[in-house]
Scaffold this active site. Structure first.
Site, PDB file in Angstrom:
ATOM      1  N   GLY A 171       0.768  -1.465   0.062  1.00  0.00           N
ATOM      2  CA  GLY A 171       0.522   0.222  -0.181  1.00  0.00           C
ATOM      3  C   GLY A 171       0.733   1.119   0.079  1.00  0.00           C
ATOM      4  O   GLY A 171       1.950   1.116   0.374  1.00  0.00           O
ATOM      5  N   ARG A 201      -3.702 -11.668  -2.191  1.00  0.00           N
ATOM      6  CA  ARG A 201      -3.359 -11.205  -3.096  1.00  0.00           C
ATOM      7  C   ARG A 201      -2.310 -10.318  -4.300  1.00  0.00           C
ATOM      8  O   ARG A 201      -2.017 -10.583  -4.720  1.00  0.00           O
ATOM      9  CB  ARG A 201      -4.595 -10.021  -3.278  1.00  0.00           C
ATOM     10  N   CYS A 205      -2.444  11.226  10.751  1.00  0.00           N
ATOM     11  CA  CYS A 205      -2.073  11.619   9.897  1.00  0.00           C
ATOM     12  C   CYS A 205      -1.986  13.335  10.118  1.00  0.00           C
ATOM     13  O   CYS A 205      -1.363  13.720  10.407  1.00  0.00           O
ATOM     14  CB  CYS A 205      -1.659  11.643   8.674  1.00  0.00           C
ATOM     15  N   GLN A 264      -6.612  18.024   3.739  1.00  0.00           N
ATOM     16  CA  GLN A 264      -6.408  16.554   4.305  1.00  0.00           C
ATOM     17  C   GLN A 264      -6.628  16.231   2.500  1.00  0.00           C
ATOM     18  O   GLN A 264      -6.728  16.572   0.934  1.00  0.00           O
ATOM     19  CB  GLN A 264      -7.250  15.593   4.536  1.00  0.00           C
ATOM     20  N   HIS A 314      -0.616  17.344   3.978  1.00  0.00           N
ATOM     21  CA  HIS A 314      -2.535  17.848   3.929  1.00  0.00           C
ATOM     22  C   HIS A 314      -1.921  18.784   5.113  1.00  0.00           C
ATOM     23  O   HIS A 314      -0.259  19.169   5.029  1.00  0.00           O
ATOM     24  CB  HIS A 314      -2.411  16.810   5.416  1.00  0.00           C
ATOM     25  N   ASN A 335       1.430  14.003   4.795  1.00  0.00           N
ATOM     26  CA  ASN A 335       0.789  12.900   4.491  1.00  0.00           C
ATOM     27  C   ASN A 335       0.689  11.348   4.929  1.00  0.00           C
ATOM     28  O   ASN A 335       0.766  10.605   5.777  1.00  0.00           O
ATOM     29  CB  ASN A 335      -1.153  13.107   5.062  1.00  0.00           C
TER      30      ASN A 335
END
Length: 341
Positions: free
Chosen positions: A12, A39, A132, A159, A244, A317
């Site tokens: 990710g 996956r 964050c 954000q 952010h 962030n």
């Protein structure tokens, strides 16, 4: 002698940043494992810019026994299942999800702000990484709080879509492209069109009319800095890919001039003060991407209260708001508790 480190959710946005930052900061790893869902099993990820490739392992079958630290960058559901297993196996979990942040037995740590809190990790062998938007704000607030004691904070956030993951970034890109070619901008991840728009809604709504993101900022800041501080937040999603921003208004118990605040922030850990009262003399989110610092600009006095300041705060962030803070926690843990060699 180094550590055996696991990055869970390595495929990710945040997990990839964790790998990059571990490599950039030369965290002492004797062995590193990239772990993700079934996956991604068998995929290969580059470890920073070292040229070293890591084959992704399946989280469902991963044995945490003998590993020192696990950086978790998966959602609360997966964390709920696997973080206790890792902790029970003797591997200290540093969790980026919201699952454990308000658990009284789990320290919520920003190393520049409350490093001593990490000593409580032994209760569950888990340390929580804050939200964050909270992380960058408390880095800016702490040195000012030490100097003049904060009474109240009013914050409005701006954000970026990366806070909503890859789906959020993809949606902004696709909607922007569609608008330019005359196709419809369909909202899927967000509740309304995000391209060329702002959405005053992040996470679910609560009974009092606030959103969960706003509640997180309030509750987490109180846990990190002290419950006496009054906080109100409005959290807004904006069409920015990464970074952010926050407009923060602060009321103090003691008098603190803008000049003195600038001097304090200039020397504060984790802060980069860029504050020239001229065109371009401030930092915008696009300029903070890839940087470790929390940037502060536009420091000025608020004449509507006895002792008040307003400032602008910007940070990457995916870094300080997530991956960097987790690695800094790991570094702090190593210095204080898991010393090797």
């Amino acid at each position: 002698m180094g550590y055996r480190v696991v990055v869970v959710g390595a495929t990710g946005n945040v997990g990839r940043e964790m790998l990059n930052i571990l490599a950039e900061r030369e965290f002492p790893c004797d062995e590193i494992a990239a772990v993700a869902s079934s996956r991604s099993t068998g995929d290969e990820l580059e470890y920073g810019e070292t040229g070293r490739m890591l084959k992704v392992k399946n989280l469902e079958h991963f044995d945490f026994t003998g590993w020192d630290i696990a950086l978790f960058a998966v959602g609360s559901e997966a964390t709920k299942t696997y973080a206790p297993k890792a902790a029970a196996a003797g591997c200290v979990v540093i969790d980026n999800s919201s699952l454990y942040r308000m658990d009284p037995d789990v320290p919520l740590v920003v190393p520049e702000v409350n490093p001593d809190a990490i000593d409580g990790y032994t209760a569950k062998n888990i340390i929580a990484n804050p939200n964050c938007s909270t992380a960058q704000m408390v880095v800016a607030l702490k040195p000012l709080h030490d100097a003049a004691t904060i009474k109240r904070v009013v914050v409005a956030t701006y954000q970026s879509v990366s806070g909503a993951g890859k789906e959020g970034m993809d949606e902004l890109f696709e909607q922007s492209r569609n608008i330019f070619v005359g196709d419809p901008a369909v909202a899927k991840k967000f509740t309304k069109q995000i391209a060329f728009n702002v959405i005053p809604h992040i996470d679910v709504f609560l009974d009092d009319g606030s959103t969960k993101e706003e509640w997180k900022m309030v509750a987490e800041t109180k846990k990190i800095m002290g419950s006496k501080i009054k906080i109100t937040a409005t959290c807004v999603r904006v069409p920015v890919f990464v970074g952010h921003s926050e407009a923060i208004n602060i009321e103090f118990e003691k008098e603190l001039s803008a000049k003195k605040a600038q001097s304090i922030l200039r020397e504060a850990p984790g802060i980069m003060l860029i504050d020239k009262r001229e065109d371009g003399g401030y930092v915008t989110p696009i300029e903070c991407v890839g940087d470790y610092a929390t940037f502060v600009s536009r420091v000025r006095e608020d004449p509507t209260v006895d002792s008040g300041l307003s400032l602008w705060c910007v940070s990457d962030n995916l870094r300080k708001g997530a991956a960097l803070n987790a690695v800094q926690i790991a570094e702090l843990l190593g210095r204080r508790h898991l010393k090797k060699g």
